[in-house]
Design a protein around this motif. Structure first.
Motif, PDB file in Angstrom:
ATOM      1  N   VAL A  40       0.799  -1.337   0.173  1.00 21.28           N
ATOM      2  CA  VAL A  40       0.040  -0.067  -0.146  1.00 21.28           C
ATOM      3  C   VAL A  40       0.996   1.260  -0.151  1.00 21.28           C
ATOM      4  O   VAL A  40       0.800   2.340  -0.890  1.00 21.28           O
ATOM      5  N   ILE A  41       1.446   1.434   1.170  1.00 20.03           N
ATOM      6  CA  ILE A  41       2.244   2.785   1.103  1.00 20.03           C
ATOM      7  C   ILE A  41       3.308   2.971   0.089  1.00 20.03           C
ATOM      8  O   ILE A  41       3.331   4.026  -0.489  1.00 20.03           O
ATOM      9  N   GLU A  42       4.179   2.001  -0.380  1.00 21.84           N
ATOM     10  CA  GLU A  42       5.153   2.092  -1.123  1.00 21.84           C
ATOM     11  C   GLU A  42       4.603   2.417  -2.633  1.00 21.84           C
ATOM     12  O   GLU A  42       5.120   3.156  -3.247  1.00 21.84           O
ATOM     13  N   LYS A  43       3.745   1.586  -2.907  1.00 20.64           N
ATOM     14  CA  LYS A  43       3.000   1.522  -4.314  1.00 20.64           C
ATOM     15  C   LYS A  43       2.180   2.912  -4.319  1.00 20.64           C
ATOM     16  O   LYS A  43       2.297   3.563  -5.375  1.00 20.64           O
ATOM     17  N   GLU A  44       1.563   3.468  -3.401  1.00 22.78           N
ATOM     18  CA  GLU A  44       0.913   4.547  -3.375  1.00 22.78           C
ATOM     19  C   GLU A  44       1.923   5.791  -3.732  1.00 22.78           C
ATOM     20  O   GLU A  44       1.484   6.859  -4.334  1.00 22.78           O
ATOM     21  N   LEU A  50       6.562  10.050  -5.340  1.00 22.39           N
ATOM     22  CA  LEU A  50       6.832  10.643  -4.199  1.00 22.39           C
ATOM     23  C   LEU A  50       7.884   9.469  -3.292  1.00 22.39           C
ATOM     24  O   LEU A  50       7.605   8.372  -3.529  1.00 22.39           O
ATOM     25  N   SER A  51       8.972   9.931  -2.560  1.00 21.27           N
ATOM     26  CA  SER A  51       9.477   9.019  -1.596  1.00 21.27           C
ATOM     27  C   SER A  51       8.324   8.538  -0.531  1.00 21.27           C
ATOM     28  O   SER A  51       7.235   9.268  -0.628  1.00 21.27           O
ATOM     29  N   VAL A  52       8.630   7.379   0.236  1.00 16.09           N
ATOM     30  CA  VAL A  52       7.612   7.038   1.041  1.00 16.09           C
ATOM     31  C   VAL A  52       7.309   8.351   2.171  1.00 16.09           C
ATOM     32  O   VAL A  52       6.389   8.736   2.794  1.00 16.09           O
ATOM     33  N   ARG A  53       8.643   8.745   2.800  1.00 13.53           N
ATOM     34  CA  ARG A  53       8.636  10.019   3.620  1.00 13.53           C
ATOM     35  C   ARG A  53       7.528  11.032   3.122  1.00 13.53           C
ATOM     36  O   ARG A  53       6.922  11.727   3.820  1.00 13.53           O
ATOM     37  N   ALA A  54       7.997  11.698   1.904  1.00 16.83           N
ATOM     38  CA  ALA A  54       7.164  12.807   1.383  1.00 16.83           C
ATOM     39  C   ALA A  54       5.773  12.288   1.237  1.00 16.83           C
ATOM     40  O   ALA A  54       4.982  13.173   1.491  1.00 16.83           O
ATOM     41  N   PHE A  55       5.497  11.064   0.998  1.00 17.68           N
ATOM     42  CA  PHE A  55       4.002  10.806   0.853  1.00 17.68           C
ATOM     43  C   PHE A  55       3.460  10.581   2.190  1.00 17.68           C
ATOM     44  O   PHE A  55       2.155  11.308   2.142  1.00 17.68           O
TER      45      PHE A  55
END
Length: 71
Positions: A40-44, A50-55
């Motif tokens: 979920v998180i990485e794919k979105e 976006l990087s995961v942090r930025a997301f």
């Protein structure tokens, strides 16, 4: 051998980075299931380029804008 225009990261720069982080940043530990992170998180984040942090930061910002800051 690949030549880089970047200067090597030395101890002085490392010390500055550590001091800056200590004085200006707050870490937020966040534990999630590995499957949720990758599926979920990485794919979105990738969909949005976006990087995961930025997301995660953007998601927090959007929630505050939508629902108010709670003051």
């Amino acid at each position: 051998m690949i030549k880089s225009d970047k200067m090597p990261y030395d101890e002085k720069q490392k010390d500055y980075s550590v001091r800056y982080a200590k004085n200006n940043l707050k870490r937020i530990p966040l534990d999630v299931k590995k499957e949720y992170y990758t599926e979920v998180i990485e794919k979105e984040a990738m969909k949005r380029e976006l990087s995961v942090r930025a997301f995660i930061l953007k998601a927090i910002e959007e929630k505050i804008e939508r629902e108010g800051s709670g003051d």
